[in-house]
Design a protein around this motif. Structure first.
Motif, PDB file in Angstrom:
ATOM      1  N   ALA A  30     -31.729 -68.420  74.423  1.00 36.33           N
ATOM      2  CA  ALA A  30     -31.445 -69.221  73.227  1.00 36.33           C
ATOM      3  C   ALA A  30     -30.291 -70.192  73.445  1.00 36.33           C
ATOM      4  O   ALA A  30     -29.919 -70.914  72.522  1.00 36.33           O
ATOM      5  N   ASN A  33     -32.940 -72.393  68.266  1.00 32.85           N
ATOM      6  CA  ASN A  33     -34.297 -71.844  68.257  1.00 32.85           C
ATOM      7  C   ASN A  33     -35.131 -72.649  67.261  1.00 32.85           C
ATOM      8  O   ASN A  33     -34.652 -73.017  66.189  1.00 32.85           O
ATOM      9  N   ASN A  68     -44.090 -66.927  72.142  1.00 33.41           N
ATOM     10  CA  ASN A  68     -42.699 -66.525  72.281  1.00 33.41           C
ATOM     11  C   ASN A  68     -42.611 -65.510  73.405  1.00 33.41           C
ATOM     12  O   ASN A  68     -43.510 -64.677  73.573  1.00 33.41           O
TER      13      ASN A  68
END
Length: 269
Positions: A174, A140, A70
């Protein structure tokens, strides 16, 4: 920025009330002097109400890694954003606790989404209206506490019944790559987003500072946009923050309980 001592609000109800009302009024507060170790963020959540559970658990341990899954776990710059806009009920409040800071870089960056939205409405009313009227798909997916694939569609700016800005949702990383809108609206939408980004990054609209070990910041997630500057992520220069979330329900409840306990009026809240 309203600034308090961690030990004070953990032991003194009057100071805890001042802290929570500062958070309510300004959207941003600083706590100094928490132990630079894991755990205090949980104690703070329990002192106020309870932490909000997400797919990352009650607490996110954000450490820089050499092999991250991430962007948050890298040393790269993170642009200003809202946390978890892909949730139907995103957390109202974000808490950061600095346990270990990088040797250089990694400054936290904040901007008031309400102020910048009002500036956009004044300077570019067309762009402002587009971001009020156009839904963006936030998305996500991954594997943390559980496997997840979260998605929610919402506008950048949400207004209340009186036309005042009540929530800001912005997170470039996102945003879904697919836009569910007529093709003729795509260019105006991107142009409006670009106008807002340019405005929020004006030097007079950002606050930059390095969190020191033991520092906490507590801020309104759907108002205060946050990010960070880049830093070098190495095995010897690990940067470690703990992150947790709260909702206004718990905070307002605590304010009322404290005001009642301290024999103060609370009916306006």
């Amino acid at each position: 920025m309203p600034t308090f001592q961690f030990d004070d609000i953990m032991t003194d109800d009057a100071k805890l009330l001042n802290f929570l009302e500062g958070l309510r009024d300004f959207g941003f507060t600083v706590l100094k002097g928490a132990p630079a170790e894991t755990g205090p963020i949980v104690k703070l959540g329990e002192r106020i109400s309870y932490l909000k559970l997400t797919v990352y658990g009650n607490v996110v341990s954000l450490k820089s890694k050499i092999d991250p899954h991430n962007l948050g776990f890298t040393g790269h710059k993170l642009g200003l954003h809202t946390d978890l806009p892909h949730y139907h009920y995103p957390p109202n409040i974000t808490v950061f606790h600095c346990i270990k800071q990088s040797a250089a870089g990694g400054e936290s960056v904040f901007a008031d989404g309400f102020k910048t939205a009002l500036q956009l409405r004044e300077e570019n009313p067309e762009a402002f209206q587009i971001l009020c009227d156009t839904n963006c798909d936030f998305i996500n997916r991954g594997q943390d506490m559980i496997e997840y694939y979260t998605k929610c569609s919402r506008p950048t700016f949400r207004l209340d019944k009186d036309g005042n800005i009540s929530e800001v949702y912005f997170c470039n990383v996102a945003r879904d790559t697919r836009l569910r809108m007529p093709v003729e609206k795509v260019y105006p939408y991107y142009k409006a987003i670009k106008s807002y980004v340019e405005l929020m990054y004006r030097p007079e609209n950002t606050v930059n500072f390095r969190l020191q070990p033991g520092d906490m910041v507590v801020f309104e997630n759907t108002r205060i946009l946050h990010g960070r500057n880049s830093f070098e992520a190495t095995e010897d220069a690990e940067r470690h923050l703990e992150i947790a979330f709260l909702d206004w329900d718990g905070v307002y409840s605590k304010i009322r309980c404290l005001r009642e306990r301290l024999a103060m009026s609370f009916h306006e809240y």
